[in-house]
Design a protein around this motif. Sequence first.
Motif, PDB file in Angstrom:
ATOM      1  N   GLY A   1       0.861  -1.183   0.000  1.00 37.81           N
ATOM      2  CA  GLY A   1       0.000   0.000   0.000  1.00 37.81           C
ATOM      3  C   GLY A   1       0.890   1.223   0.000  1.00 37.81           C
ATOM      4  N   ASP A   2       0.627   2.188  -0.858  1.00 37.04           N
ATOM      5  CA  ASP A   2       1.537   3.326  -1.020  1.00 37.04           C
ATOM      6  C   ASP A   2       1.044   4.602  -0.351  1.00 37.04           C
ATOM      7  N   ASP A   3      -0.205   4.592   0.180  1.00 36.36           N
ATOM      8  CA  ASP A   3      -0.777   5.783   0.824  1.00 36.36           C
ATOM      9  C   ASP A   3      -0.816   6.970  -0.141  1.00 36.36           C
ATOM     10  N   ASP A   4      -1.085   6.683  -1.387  1.00 38.56           N
ATOM     11  CA  ASP A   4      -1.247   7.734  -2.398  1.00 38.56           C
ATOM     12  C   ASP A   4      -2.473   8.581  -2.054  1.00 38.56           C
ATOM     13  N   PRO A   5      -2.437   9.916  -2.137  1.00 35.38           N
ATOM     14  CA  PRO A   5      -1.344  10.745  -2.647  1.00 35.38           C
ATOM     15  C   PRO A   5      -0.449  11.351  -1.558  1.00 35.38           C
ATOM     16  N   TYR A   6      -0.512  10.826  -0.351  1.00 38.75           N
ATOM     17  CA  TYR A   6       0.179  11.485   0.762  1.00 38.75           C
ATOM     18  C   TYR A   6       1.682  11.239   0.779  1.00 38.75           C
ATOM     19  N   ARG A   7       2.103  10.017   0.454  1.00 38.79           N
ATOM     20  CA  ARG A   7       3.506   9.694   0.670  1.00 38.79           C
ATOM     21  C   ARG A   7       4.415  10.493  -0.262  1.00 38.79           C
ATOM     22  N   GLY A   8       3.913  10.801  -1.454  1.00 36.99           N
ATOM     23  CA  GLY A   8       4.664  11.657  -2.358  1.00 36.99           C
ATOM     24  C   GLY A   8       5.891  11.012  -2.954  1.00 36.99           C
ATOM     25  N   MET A   9       5.930   9.655  -2.942  1.00 40.73           N
ATOM     26  CA  MET A   9       7.028   8.919  -3.565  1.00 40.73           C
ATOM     27  C   MET A   9       8.387   9.360  -3.025  1.00 40.73           C
ATOM     28  N   LYS A  10       8.494   9.547  -1.714  1.00 40.16           N
ATOM     29  CA  LYS A  10       9.735  10.025  -1.119  1.00 40.16           C
ATOM     30  C   LYS A  10      10.567   8.880  -0.573  1.00 40.16           C
ATOM     31  N   GLY A  11      11.824   9.176  -0.286  1.00 38.02           N
ATOM     32  CA  GLY A  11      12.690   8.227   0.375  1.00 38.02           C
ATOM     33  C   GLY A  11      13.333   7.243  -0.581  1.00 38.02           C
ATOM     34  N   ARG A  12      13.931   6.205  -0.015  1.00 36.85           N
ATOM     35  CA  ARG A  12      14.692   5.243  -0.810  1.00 36.85           C
ATOM     36  C   ARG A  12      13.861   4.651  -1.932  1.00 36.85           C
ATOM     37  N   PHE A  13      12.600   4.369  -1.671  1.00 34.97           N
ATOM     38  CA  PHE A  13      11.761   3.723  -2.660  1.00 34.97           C
ATOM     39  C   PHE A  13      10.836   4.709  -3.353  1.00 34.97           C
TER      40      PHE A  13
END
Length: 338
Positions: free
Chosen positions: A292-304
């Motif tokens: 689960g990516d928690d789109d749109p909150y996570r914002g595709m940040k960090g290592r992954f």
Amino acid sequence: MTDDVARVHRVIGVEEHAWTADLRDALLTFADDDTVNLLSSRQPTDHRLREVGEERLARMDAAGVDVEVLSITTPGTQPLDASEAVPLARDANDFLAEAVRAHPDRFAAFATLPTPEPRAAARELERCVQELGMVGAQLVPLTRDRYLDHDSFRPVFEAAAGLGVPLYIHPGQPLKAVRDAGYGGFDDWTNLNLGTGGWGWHADAGLAALRLILAGTFDRHPDLQIILGRWGEMLVPFADRADLLSEENLTLQRRVIDYITGNVHVTAGGVLSHRMLAAAIDVLGPDRVMFGDDDPYRGMKGRFGGEGGALEFVETAPMSAEDRQKLGHLNAERLLGL
């Protein structure tokens, strides 16, 4: 990871959020929820929550997510008066259903339920599953000051059990007295984050699930399944200690840990941590973990974050090639009937 054996066939994101402008406006007017006032309603998050077309599909493609299971973002319609919650939940579910109809190979959906009127919430769940083809529902722990184990909400769990669909328990804002006493005393931004995504949300969601166990929910409905984000919202990593509640408990039919391992599934919920994944597998096994990516909150940040981040997380997970397929899509397909 380029060999055919290691390649994950597809990735399903099981915690991915949306909302409608009407629901946003009602929450801003009536709910007094800081996560709405200070987080979700801000641009660009508000736009991304309302957009379920080409922009979202482009984000999914960039991250390597093939399917999103859409859900109305926290707190749904649960803090509203019943007169507001019932029609707004119906409208929001129709919005999600239309998104699925427009892109049936890319979206599925959880219903949002108007728990201020529990019998209406049960009927709405039945409509969403039987008429709209939804795969379950998402709830937050509190409806005003009542946790989900309150007797008044039993119709919702009876409906889910009868339909054979899972319920996703997503974090919501803890009670104000708890926020003031336990998560206050710092600057406003620290208070907000401590009481929500930094700690309070997850403790409260885990508590809500534990209360469902202690209230006998899974004795009444032994096949009912719930889903928790963030690899178990503090309950799963703490399962061995929570099992102390089994001692001399004369009301439960099983030990607490048996409900956790038999009625709970988890997702990443945007926390792309192999260490936390490994801890969840240690408790639940590889058949109860999902992406689960928690789109749109996570914002595709960090290592992954960035190009292919979701797919990279799954394909580099410290597990067998077969279990990576389970994490990426097989477990979600089985549980949700996708």
